[in-house]
Scaffold this active site. Structure first.
Site, PDB file in Angstrom:
ATOM      1  N   GLY A 142       0.801  -1.218   0.000  1.00 46.01           N
ATOM      2  CA  GLY A 142       0.000   0.000   0.000  1.00 46.01           C
ATOM      3  C   GLY A 142       0.833   1.266   0.000  1.00 46.01           C
ATOM      4  CB  ILE A 143       3.661   2.430   2.102  1.00 47.74           C
ATOM      5  CG1 ILE A 143       2.873   2.430   3.421  1.00 47.74           C
ATOM      6  CG2 ILE A 143       4.660   3.579   2.074  1.00 47.74           C
ATOM      7  CD1 ILE A 143       3.712   2.091   4.634  1.00 47.74           C
TER       8      ILE A 143
ATOM      9  CB  ALA B 254       6.265   8.052   8.224  1.00 46.52           C
ATOM     10  CG  ASN B 255       0.261   6.732  10.528  1.00 45.89           C
ATOM     11  OD1 ASN B 255      -0.503   7.596  10.113  1.00 45.89           O
ATOM     12  ND2 ASN B 255      -0.164   5.655  11.162  1.00 45.89           N
TER      13      ASN B 255
ATOM     14  CG  ASP C 150       9.575   7.829  10.163  1.00 45.28           C
ATOM     15  OD1 ASP C 150       9.756   8.904  10.776  1.00 45.28           O
ATOM     16  OD2 ASP C 150       8.551   7.132  10.297  1.00 45.28           O
TER      17      ASP C 150
ATOM     18  NE  ARG D   8       7.350  -1.854  12.789  1.00 47.48           N
ATOM     19  CZ  ARG D   8       6.348  -1.078  12.422  1.00 47.48           C
ATOM     20  NH1 ARG D   8       6.590  -0.080  11.571  1.00 47.48           N
ATOM     21  NH2 ARG D   8       5.134  -1.266  12.884  1.00 47.48           N
TER      22      ARG D   8
ATOM     23  CG  HIS E  53       8.312   4.989  14.105  1.00 40.69           C
ATOM     24  ND1 HIS E  53       8.647   3.717  14.522  1.00 40.69           N
ATOM     25  CD2 HIS E  53       7.288   4.824  13.214  1.00 40.69           C
ATOM     26  CE1 HIS E  53       7.865   2.825  13.918  1.00 40.69           C
ATOM     27  NE2 HIS E  53       7.034   3.481  13.123  1.00 40.69           N
TER      28      HIS E  53
ATOM     29  CD  GLU F 262      11.641   3.155  15.976  1.00 43.12           C
ATOM     30  OE1 GLU F 262      10.417   3.251  16.229  1.00 43.12           O
ATOM     31  OE2 GLU F 262      12.088   2.871  14.847  1.00 43.12           O
TER      32      GLU F 262
END
Length: 305
Positions: A137-138, A268-269, A242, A218, A266, A247
């Site tokens: 999707g992305i 981006a969303n 991102d 990821r 992190h 992390e």
């Protein structure tokens, strides 16, 4: 007439998701009375599910933590939010890539107006080949923007089925071919045992000194040590990340001071965009569940995503 599914929404009061359930013709109910669950938290907070629950909607696109916690079973259908946030993440990925090739990662750190000293070498996406590893999707949402900027897209998917807008699509077992063919690479694949450390010293060397690596998937997909080394030696032009491994990235990590690295935490969303995307997915899937149709984002238990 379709059935009226009884859906438990949790944890707590989630009016946006409850309204989505009702718009789709569902009935919001307690867990003990539910035949479907919409969950808006992590795996550690999900209680044991009654046998009557036949479907669980998870809130995130990446669900490796659910598998690690042993929560995804074969007793019911599980769906992720894969694709629900595609547009926002794709926009961020294109922004990172553009910032890289246009030299913003270096120029943004400058403290003096000296075009010769502070400006990074700039290239353009026009005429370049951008490989998207994990063109779901992305990746698919990125393609119109990339092609509008004059880039050619090389897509990699699990089975290699044609991706609209891509000049060529390769199956995952041929992923190694892209490193020598692409000018830049975007990582958008799920985190699985098969994609862990997908990018290491060999792949970065093949990408070469003019290539940018963008990771909005990821952090585990990249060998961070190999990446830091490649950046310090100028083996690649830069990396826009991102997500990282580890992390959060520790404050003293060398990537923070690496001029060829561009890092966002992190985001981006971002949270303000998540609610609408998840509510839309819930509404669509509740409607499909009621009508007996195939759900969107069904988790492949064997594949791990």
């Amino acid at each position: 007439m379709p059935d009226t599914p009884a859906v438990h929404v949790g944890p707590g009061e989630r009016k946006d998701l409850e309204e989505a359930v009702r718009r789709a013709g569902g009935r919001v109910t307690a867990l003990d009375d539910a035949d479907a669950v919409v969950w808006a938290a992590g795996p550690g907070e999900l209680p044991d599910l009654p046998d009557a629950v036949r479907w669980v909607q998870l809130p995130s696109a990446g669900i490796e933590s659910w598998f690690s916690a042993g929560r995804v079973d074969r007793d019911r259908t599980w769906t992720s939010a894969a694709g629900a946030y595609s547009e926002a993440v794709a926009e961020h990925a294109v922004a990172l890539l553009l910032a890289g090739v246009r030299g913003l990662a270096v120029s943004a750190r400058a403290r003096t107006w000296d075009a010769e000293a502070s400006a990074a070498p700039q290239t353009t996406l026009r005429g370049s080949t951008v490989a998207i590893i994990g063109a779901g999707g992305i990746g698919r949402a990125m393609i119109p923007a990339l092609t509008a900027l004059g880039a050619t897209v090389l897509a990699v998917t699990r089975r290699g089925r044609d991706v609209p807008g891509a000049a060529e699509t390769l199956p995952a077992d041929r992923v190694e071919e892209v490193w020598g063919r692409a000018d830049h690479v975007v990582l958008a694949a799920p985190a699985t045992s098969g994609t862990k450390a997908l990018v290491g010293a060999e792949q970065l060397a093949a990408l070469g000194p003019r290539g940018w690596l963008v990771n909005i998937a990821r952090g585990s997909l990249v060998d961070t040590g190999a990446l830091a080394d490649a950046l310090s030696r100028g083996a690649i032009a830069g990396a826009a990340l991102d997500v990282t491994d580890p992390e959060p990235l520790p404050d003293d990590h060398p990537l923070w001071s690496e001029p060829r690295a561009l890092i966002t935490p992190h985001v981006a969303n971002p949270p303000q965009l998540q609610t609408g995307g998840l509510a839309a997915r819930v509404e669509e899937n509740v409607r499909r569940f009621a009508e007996g149709e195939e759900l969107v984002g069904v988790v492949d238990v064997d594949a791990g995503y």
